[in-house]
Write an enzyme that holds these catalytic residues in place. Sequence first.
Site, PDB file in Angstrom:
ATOM      1  N   ASP A 253       0.869  -1.058   0.154  1.00  0.00           N
ATOM      2  CA  ASP A 253       0.135  -0.017   0.132  1.00  0.00           C
ATOM      3  C   ASP A 253       1.053   1.457   0.011  1.00  0.00           C
ATOM      4  O   ASP A 253       2.012   1.291   0.204  1.00  0.00           O
ATOM      5  CB  ASP A 253      -1.068   0.155   1.058  1.00  0.00           C
ATOM      6  CG  ASP A 253      -0.357  -0.146   2.679  1.00  0.00           C
ATOM      7  OD1 ASP A 253       1.031  -0.868   2.636  1.00  0.00           O
ATOM      8  OD2 ASP A 253      -0.769   0.455   3.416  1.00  0.00           O
TER       9      ASP A 253
ATOM     10  N   ARG B  87      18.598  -7.553  14.349  1.00  0.00           N
ATOM     11  CA  ARG B  87      18.977  -7.551  15.495  1.00  0.00           C
ATOM     12  C   ARG B  87      18.147  -8.789  16.015  1.00  0.00           C
ATOM     13  O   ARG B  87      17.018  -8.667  15.499  1.00  0.00           O
ATOM     14  CB  ARG B  87      19.128  -6.430  16.281  1.00  0.00           C
ATOM     15  CG  ARG B  87      17.690  -5.764  16.598  1.00  0.00           C
ATOM     16  CD  ARG B  87      17.802  -4.759  17.621  1.00  0.00           C
ATOM     17  NE  ARG B  87      17.709  -5.201  18.951  1.00  0.00           N
ATOM     18  CZ  ARG B  87      18.648  -4.828  19.889  1.00  0.00           C
ATOM     19  NH1 ARG B  87      19.823  -4.019  19.432  1.00  0.00           N
ATOM     20  NH2 ARG B  87      18.532  -5.557  20.891  1.00  0.00           N
TER      21      ARG B  87
ATOM     22  N   HIS C 278       7.978   8.824   4.488  1.00  0.00           N
ATOM     23  CA  HIS C 278       6.679   9.796   4.822  1.00  0.00           C
ATOM     24  C   HIS C 278       6.762  11.108   4.362  1.00  0.00           C
ATOM     25  O   HIS C 278       5.961  11.863   4.923  1.00  0.00           O
ATOM     26  CB  HIS C 278       5.844   9.469   6.159  1.00  0.00           C
ATOM     27  CG  HIS C 278       5.497   8.192   6.330  1.00  0.00           C
ATOM     28  ND1 HIS C 278       4.300   7.791   7.304  1.00  0.00           N
ATOM     29  CD2 HIS C 278       5.848   7.010   5.931  1.00  0.00           C
ATOM     30  CE1 HIS C 278       4.075   6.677   7.349  1.00  0.00           C
ATOM     31  NE2 HIS C 278       4.889   5.894   6.353  1.00  0.00           N
TER      32      HIS C 278
ATOM     33  N   GLU D 289      -0.578  -2.242   4.983  1.00  0.00           N
ATOM     34  CA  GLU D 289       0.633  -2.020   6.223  1.00  0.00           C
ATOM     35  C   GLU D 289       0.307  -0.697   6.880  1.00  0.00           C
ATOM     36  O   GLU D 289       0.672  -0.705   8.350  1.00  0.00           O
ATOM     37  CB  GLU D 289       2.060  -2.373   5.594  1.00  0.00           C
ATOM     38  CG  GLU D 289       2.853  -2.727   6.786  1.00  0.00           C
ATOM     39  CD  GLU D 289       3.348  -1.066   7.310  1.00  0.00           C
ATOM     40  OE1 GLU D 289       3.807  -0.929   8.634  1.00  0.00           O
ATOM     41  OE2 GLU D 289       3.475   0.168   6.514  1.00  0.00           O
TER      42      GLU D 289
END
Length: 387
Positions: free
Chosen positions: A74, A171, A359, A131
């Site tokens: 998305d 990690r 973003h 998502e």
Amino acid sequence: MDTNSLAHKLTDWRHELHRHPETAFDEHYTSAFLADRLEEMGITVTRGIGGTGLVGTLKKGTRPNAVGLRTDIDANAITEQGNPPWKSQNPGRMHACGHDGHMVQLLGAAWLLSHTVDFDGTVYFICQPAEEPGKGARAMIDDGLFQRFPMDSIYGLHNMPMLPAGQIHVRPGGIMASEDNFTIQITGKGAHASSPHMAIDPLVTAAELILALQTIPSRTANPLDPVVVSCTELYMDGAHNAIPSHVTIKGDTRSFSPDVQTMIETRMHDLTEAVCTGNGATYDFSYTHEFAPTRNTPANTALVARAAHRVLGSEQVYDTCEPIMISEDFAQYLDHVPGAFFFLGSGVSNIPTENTMLHNAGFDYNDHILMTGATVLAEIARQALED
């Protein structure tokens, strides 16, 4: 098609997907594009899983082992401000988080695994909608993802523009935080601004509460447990000469364990009650869990590091990276099967602050790392099926 030709094809595919961004559960063009490309590679595609999601199935040999590779599909509800030739053609929507690049890297891994990589088992290519709002993984799981496509492990990646291009960071344990949202509505008694003694001022109450909430990370949480409490929105019904009657505070919190999430919620409610009661105001408190923390399984984290070492060399791989406080609904999958999520550096500049962040309305994916991500994903699948 050789690998050089594949690199050019991945760039073309990325630009096409960037032109046609679609937001959560509306990814119809995107889903069809991915399905068509996978089927052209001879991969079996099952469409319509969790809405606009799909799964490609590639089986070689006879072993029952299976691995999942997942991409998000998305886009963001953001108007693109940059001007690349492949700029978004859908007003108010753009791939500002790099999901266009993630999709193409999955397609690249699919091509490599179907044409050049030997393995014995099954690879599932999971193309997940929604998502960004944190709803797509749950939708696919509820639609029987793991019953219909049983897998032993699952892997995913996200680009990171603050990291140098081509580096892999991973990690064990918590790598991304939970996200919880809160809304606190405070009700007082409005009055003329000249007569505060006639009011129960919800704005002053809200100001006191906003500061009090910052004692949660600084004075309630263990200093070794990362905690963020952010008040991000403030609404009221007053005017420049009127003390309001109502104030609403909204925001979110981030942490890495369910116990800490519970502590934050409990302490936040207690502080709200105490501050409002002390000021004579009433309140309504709402706290919701949006994203679980993403916690990598140690063995699968080690596999990602081994695969990345083989493809890129040890100098490009950091297998004890610092966790970050953003959230991802990939965490939902790790409640069902072991796996690992990792970051792929996508910075254009070697100075992190010079790179356009996720973003941002000017963000565009770094095409130079498309083959890097595809090759690492393919190697992860190959090694997972050897274990």
